[in-house]
Design a protein around this motif. Structure first.
Motif, PDB file in Angstrom:
ATOM      1  N   THR A   1      49.314  42.871  30.096  1.00 38.81           N
ATOM      2  CA  THR A   1      48.649  43.544  31.215  1.00 38.81           C
ATOM      3  C   THR A   1      47.542  44.419  30.636  1.00 38.81           C
ATOM      4  OG1 THR A   1      50.663  43.625  32.535  1.00 38.81           O
ATOM      5  CG2 THR A   1      48.931  45.183  33.114  1.00 38.81           C
TER       6      THR A   1
ATOM      7  N   TRP B   1      41.488  48.142  32.622  1.00 45.47           N
ATOM      8  CA  TRP B   1      40.118  48.231  32.117  1.00 45.47           C
ATOM      9  C   TRP B   1      39.576  49.639  32.315  1.00 45.47           C
ATOM     10  CZ3 TRP B   1      38.634  44.821  28.835  1.00 45.47           C
ATOM     11  CH2 TRP B   1      37.323  44.890  28.365  1.00 45.47           C
TER      12      TRP B   1
ATOM     13  N   PRO C   1      41.166  36.533  33.435  1.00 41.64           N
ATOM     14  CA  PRO C   1      42.474  36.996  33.927  1.00 41.64           C
ATOM     15  C   PRO C   1      43.228  35.902  34.699  1.00 41.64           C
ATOM     16  CG  PRO C   1      40.746  38.576  34.466  1.00 41.64           C
ATOM     17  CD  PRO C   1      40.062  37.372  33.905  1.00 41.64           C
TER      18      PRO C   1
ATOM     19  N   TYR D   1      45.348  36.836  36.922  1.00 41.94           N
ATOM     20  CA  TYR D   1      45.142  37.461  38.229  1.00 41.94           C
ATOM     21  C   TYR D   1      44.890  38.945  38.038  1.00 41.94           C
ATOM     22  CZ  TYR D   1      50.128  38.587  37.582  1.00 41.94           C
ATOM     23  OH  TYR D   1      51.328  39.018  37.081  1.00 41.94           O
ATOM     24  N   GLU D   2      44.296  39.550  39.053  1.00 45.92           N
ATOM     25  CA  GLU D   2      44.105  40.990  39.060  1.00 45.92           C
ATOM     26  C   GLU D   2      45.080  41.572  40.072  1.00 45.92           C
ATOM     27  OE1 GLU D   2      40.081  42.263  39.806  1.00 45.92           O
ATOM     28  OE2 GLU D   2      40.621  44.394  39.727  1.00 45.92           O
TER      29      GLU D   2
ATOM     30  N   ASN E   1      45.842  44.356  42.848  1.00 45.89           N
ATOM     31  CA  ASN E   1      45.303  45.401  43.716  1.00 45.89           C
ATOM     32  C   ASN E   1      46.303  46.558  43.713  1.00 45.89           C
ATOM     33  OD1 ASN E   1      45.028  47.047  46.084  1.00 45.89           O
ATOM     34  ND2 ASN E   1      43.604  45.520  46.892  1.00 45.89           N
TER      35      ASN E   1
ATOM     36  N   HIS F   1      48.295  40.031  44.232  1.00 47.34           N
ATOM     37  CA  HIS F   1      47.682  39.368  43.074  1.00 47.34           C
ATOM     38  C   HIS F   1      46.434  38.641  43.543  1.00 47.34           C
ATOM     39  CE1 HIS F   1      51.680  39.247  40.629  1.00 47.34           C
ATOM     40  NE2 HIS F   1      51.350  40.443  41.056  1.00 47.34           N
TER      41      HIS F   1
ATOM     42  N   ALA G   1      40.592  36.503  39.750  1.00 48.32           N
ATOM     43  CA  ALA G   1      39.504  37.321  39.197  1.00 48.32           C
ATOM     44  C   ALA G   1      38.910  36.631  37.981  1.00 48.32           C
ATOM     45  CB  ALA G   1      40.027  38.701  38.811  1.00 48.32           C
TER      46      ALA G   1
ATOM     47  N   THR H   1      36.926  38.532  35.957  1.00 46.54           N
ATOM     48  CA  THR H   1      36.751  39.620  35.002  1.00 46.54           C
ATOM     49  C   THR H   1      37.527  40.829  35.512  1.00 46.54           C
ATOM     50  OG1 THR H   1      35.114  41.060  33.968  1.00 46.54           O
ATOM     51  CG2 THR H   1      34.638  40.353  36.201  1.00 46.54           C
ATOM     52  N   LEU H   2      37.525  41.902  34.742  1.00 45.69           N
ATOM     53  CA  LEU H   2      38.107  43.158  35.216  1.00 45.69           C
ATOM     54  C   LEU H   2      37.033  44.226  35.132  1.00 45.69           C
ATOM     55  CD1 LEU H   2      41.582  43.145  33.372  1.00 45.69           C
ATOM     56  CD2 LEU H   2      41.168  42.686  35.801  1.00 45.69           C
TER      57      LEU H   2
ATOM     58  N   GLY I   1      40.172  48.314  36.846  1.00 45.76           N
ATOM     59  CA  GLY I   1      40.856  47.079  37.242  1.00 45.76           C
ATOM     60  C   GLY I   1      42.091  46.861  36.368  1.00 45.76           C
TER      61      GLY I   1
ATOM     62  N   GLY J   1      44.874  43.838  35.340  1.00 48.46           N
ATOM     63  CA  GLY J   1      45.111  42.406  35.454  1.00 48.46           C
ATOM     64  C   GLY J   1      46.020  41.892  34.358  1.00 48.46           C
TER      65      GLY J   1
END
Lengths: 301, 634
Positions: free
Chosen positions: B342, B345, B373, B375-376, B378, B384, B387, B389-390, B394, B396
């Motif tokens: 995990t 960022w 990623p 997934y990111e 929220n 989930h 994404a 990028t982060l 963020g 992810g």
């Protein structure tokens, strides 16, 4: 609930970890040594961290020529005992212009200490400097990182500090940048005293009460440490039993009346006292509210 | 509050200071964080803790009273929040914007409080403050109940592995100390907490402003049976103490060699305990030996435990340096080079998949690349999301690989060997914090196959030293022309070479890649790997790629042995390249028909210290080629 390690054990382990971590990336580290009680603890921790090697860096004393005589004595003794090199730096311009705390006010601190420190770091090319600042001393210090980055001109930008997670420190830096590292950030004044007692660390005798020649001026009790102290008309030094909670230039450091002659008594007095440690220092007061923060942005430690 | 039993120490201090000190010295240390949103009364609570524990002196109090009247938000009463809002900027804004650390002590414990802000954009700060905490105090305004930020703070505290959660329902004085308000909040928090995996928490109704249920149970809430906040903080188990029961691990920080007769290994024990005579394994080499001595300034000791900074000596001369881990011989951790983790960022510049970052874990720093990623998360809804990028703040889940195996444990088992930071290789900024979940199977099963004929033998047969001439420069700068000339000349000199050209490679090996930043990075990575294989085969490899990003050129440099990567900067000013426009590409880019064109709408980061710099405005291609060959063979 039992815990094998006490709070002092944990603080000691953290400080030693920080000092050793610096050695991984530093090219030319130095330890700032001001001869006060925090410096005494720093030096002791450094000796523990690298034993049986001597600490792999020199001590730097940015001198103002206006420290208490007893401080110079202990400084030279401790340097000899630790086997470390001692560098004493005095800003030549301040020397030439005869800058002193009586005639020049804030300029004294600025030239001898702030400018002197920058000059010394530049002159020797130190890329990492250990300092003894603690987060409990003052509000803006509560937010400073343990590894504090300074630009090529020694500026501090509180918005550009790197996040410090776990015990992972990012000591990578660009050419010209330097780092101030504060291994005792998480210690309080009481921790310092208690550790000095536990480890039997030598400190300047001025921390203990003794009869000393003093005058009262601007609400501060000042010690007449040598004959450079200009007495005002009608002023005569009075012998009082005093001690110091913090040490700096003698004309700028207020004493407190006290009978505390041992460490226990000093700690006792500190715990029962009602004024904070830095109050005896004039330096925080000029510039109002955010004066320390401002000084740091200008390069003061 | 000075009559409160928790802090009645004055008498003892005055009467028997030595007894007091002896007792104080045995206190343990608990670190906790307080999380709440701007108006939850977080600073007030901390101010209250400092005030009640007499950590505020008379001069500070006088300043506080004056400030309270001038800028305070509590009318004529003391505004405790002013005690802890440190920096000038935030005093003006009236919010805390960074992590601040505070200290106070009670009869039983010493505390370090990380004061972390509640604003959404400051996820970074909260994660930072939480990383060293044993416990989190999550503040809720009794009038508002469980809010989005309550969920966010709880999720983050759980994510970072904090075992003790305190739900402090604050401002009870403003809801008439009503039991039903408290119970309603408790109920709604409980259902949310179990959703995210928080099984255990302690809820306490308080008023930071009035002091209810802080140091002692409040008469205003007889229905609450405890514990009071301080009582709870004094009782919970410290995370570091729990680490003592785990297997021994010591990440080596520093090798202590004062002279030839002494070789010690210094570091802070991450978990377990150690005694002289204990069998240990040095990782990643896997060599086993025994602990000989535990050396300190005050003489050798018989035992050391998790949390202590120690220096050990070993019975045998084994290879061991900074970044290695000394571990219990019978329960060693694994080493791997591919992981799921995990990431949080923390930088303004978004994460770039495929780019190499420094990864620092315990005392080891290695190069690592992150994949897009999986997934990111929220942080508000815990959904989930897909994404690429982060961005700043963020969170992810990613897969990442390191350039060499690292000794690790899952973050859930060991914070020290599972928590890491990522550092940007160019700016040196700390850009992310990460927590390892597990190593990926394929890393454990793909082994390096050693062959008997090695790269030196292959190069010797060709009677040459392998090298990689890496041409970089704008489109139309003259890279391909000069590279081609260089190869022709080498060929004539009986040198074995291979030219990898940007356009040609995109017809085959890299035809699945476009021109986005991430694709360009992958393009260069693949070319770097191919070039490395060819130098292993003993060839002089010449590449001609725009390769606009410094980080990727440095990545390729780090793949090769020292000295084999020769960066050739074909330095043609943009105006000149655009004037030449051999392929008509600049015209298209200016017309908006070509996106992400280097120099127009995509940056070119010129080399700062290339091995060779060719100024094409001052030198013909022929002269340039001769100069390069002189440098290569000279």
């Amino acid at each position: 609930m039992t815990d094998t390690l006490t709070h002092l054990d944990r603080l000691e382990a953290e400080s030693i970890h920080i000092m050793r971590e610096v050695m991984a990336d530093a090219v030319k580290p130095v330890m700032l040594y001001s001869v006060g009680k925090d410096s005494a603890v720093m030096l002791h921790l450094a000796r523990k961290a690298f034993y049986p090697s001597p600490p792999p860096f020199p001590l730097l004393h940015v001198d103002t020529t206006w420290k208490f005589r007893a401080m110079y004595e202990l400084r030279d003794r401790m340097a000899a005992e630790s086997g470390m090199d001692l560098i004493v730096y005095q800003n030549p311009e301040a020397m030439e212009r005869g800058i002193n705390p009586f005639d020049h006010g804030p300029l004294h601190t600025d030239m001898w200490k702030t400018e002197g420190l920058k000059q010394a770091l530049d002159l020797y090319g130190f890329d990492v400097a250990f300092g003894g600042a603690r987060r409990d001393e003052e509000k803006s210090r509560a937010k400073e990182r343990i590894f504090s980055f300074r630009t090529g001109t020694h500026g501090w930008d509180p918005k550009k500090q790197r996040p410090e997670l776990w015990n992972l420190y990012n000591a990578k830096k660009a050419k010209g940048e330097s780092i101030r590292v504060f291994p005792i950030s998480n210690w309080t004044e009481l921790d310092i005293w208690q550790y000095i007692a536990r480890e039997n660390i030598p400190i300047v005798p001025l921390y203990f009460a003794a009869p000393r020649p003093t005058v009262e001026r601007d609400g501060l009790l000042l010690m007449v440490d040598d004959d450079r102290f200009p007495l005002l008309p009608g002023e005569t030094p009075v012998e009082r039993s005093v001690r110091f909670r913090t040490l700096g230039c003698y004309p700028l450091t207020g004493a407190v009346e006290s009978e505390a002659k041992t460490l226990s008594e000093v700690i006792q007095e500190m715990l029962l006292t009602t004024t904070s440690e830095r109050q005896g220092r004039i330096i925080d007061k000029d510039g109002g509210d955010a004066s320390m923060e401002k000084k740091k942005q200008e390069g003061y430690f | 509050m000075t009559t409160d039993p928790v802090y009645v120490t004055d008498a003892l201090i005055a009467e028997d200071i030595d007894a007091y000190l002896a007792r104080h010295e045995q206190k343990s240390l608990l670190r906790f964080i307080t999380c709440g949103s701007v108006d939850d009364g977080k600073s007030t609570l901390i101010g209250r803790l400092l005030y009640d524990s007499k950590m505020i002196f008379e001069d500070q109090l006088a300043a506080l009273e004056a400030d309270s009247k001038r800028v305070g938000t509590q009318g004529q009463e003391i505004d405790f929040a002013l005690l802890v809002d440190g920096l000038a900027a935030e005093r003006e804004q009236g919010i805390t914007i960074d992590v601040a650390y505070r200290f106070f002590t009670t009869e039983k414990r010493k505390f370090i409080v990380a004061d972390t802000p509640g604003h959404e954009q400051y996820t970074r700060n909260m994660v930072t403050g939480a990383s060293t905490a044993d416990l989190a105090v999550i503040l809720i305004d009794a009038r508002k109940g469980v809010l989005t930020q309550t969920r966010r703070h709880s999720f983050l505290a759980h994510l970072i592995g904090i075992k003790h959660i305190v739900l402090a329902v604050n401002k009870m004085d403003l809801v008439g100390y009503d039991k039903t308000v408290f119970e309603r909040i408790l109920l709604s928090y409980r259902s949310f907490a179990s959703e995210i995996g928080i099984t255990n928490f302690t809820a306490i109704p308080i008023s930071g402003f009035k002091g209810d249920n802080i140091t002692a149970l409040s008469d205003n809430m007889p229905w609450f049976k405890g514990p009071a906040l301080i009582e709870h903080l004094e009782g919970v188990e410290i995370a570091a103490a729990a680490d003592e029961a785990k297997p021994f691990r010591l990440p080596v920080q520093w090798v202590n060699r004062p002279n030839l007769d002494f070789r010690g290994f210094s570091g802070q024990i991450a978990s377990g305990t150690i005694k002289p005579g204990d069998a240990v394994r040095v990782l990643p080499s896997g060599k086993t030996t025994m602990v000989d001595r535990i050396v300190t300034l005050d003489g050798d000791v018989d035992e050391a435990v998790a949390g202590q900074s120690v220096t050990l000596t070993l019975s045998d001369e084994v290879d061991c340096s900074r970044g290695d881990v000394i571990a219990a011989a019978d329960a060693p951790p694994e080493a791997a080079d591919q992981f799921e983790a995990t990431l949080v960022w923390m930088a303004d510049e978004a994460m770039i998949a495929g780019r190499a970052y420094w990864l620092k874990l315990a005392t080891l720093t290695v190069s690592a690349t992150i994949q897009q990623p999986k997934y990111e998360i929220n942080v508000n809804t815990l959904d989930h999301l897909a994404a690429k990028t982060l961005e700043l703040n963020g969170i992810g889940v990613v897969e990442l690989s390191t350039d060499k195996p690292i000794v690790f444990e899952a973050y859930a088992d060991n914070r020290t060997l599972g928590g890491f930071i990522l550092i940007d290789k160019l700016t040196n900024a700390t850009v992310a914090a990460g927590m390892l979940h597990f190593s990926l199977r394929r890393a454990q099963n793909v082994h390096w196959q050693a062959s008997d004929v090695n790269r030196d033998m292959r190069a010797n047969l060709k009677n040459q030293r392998p090298a990689l001439l890496w041409f970089t420069g704008l489109s139309g700068s003259g890279k391909s022309t000069i590279a081609n000339l260089v190869e022709k000349k080498l060929h004539r000199m009986n040198r074995h070479s291979f030219l990898l050209d940007g356009d040609n490679v995109r017809h085959g090996l890299n035809r699945d890649l476009g021109f986005t930043e991430a694709d360009r990075i992958e393009n260069i990575r693949r070319v770097g790997e191919v070039a490395k294989l060819m130098t292993d085969a003993g060839l002089i490899v010449i590449t001609a790629f725009i390769s606009p990003f410094r980080a990727e050129r440095e990545m390729v440099r780090s793949m090769l042995p020292e000295g084999e990567f020769i960066e050739v900067f074909i330095d043609t000013p943009l105006a000149e390249a655009e004037r030449r426009d051999v392929k008509g590409l600049y015209k298209k880019a200016r017309a908006g028909q070509l996106k992400n064109f280097t120099g127009i709408d995509s940056p070119y980061e010129a080399p700062e210290t290339p091995e060779i710099r060719i100024d094409t405005t001052a030198m013909s291609p022929e002269e340039a080629a001769n100069m390069i060959i002189d440098r290569l063979l000279g």
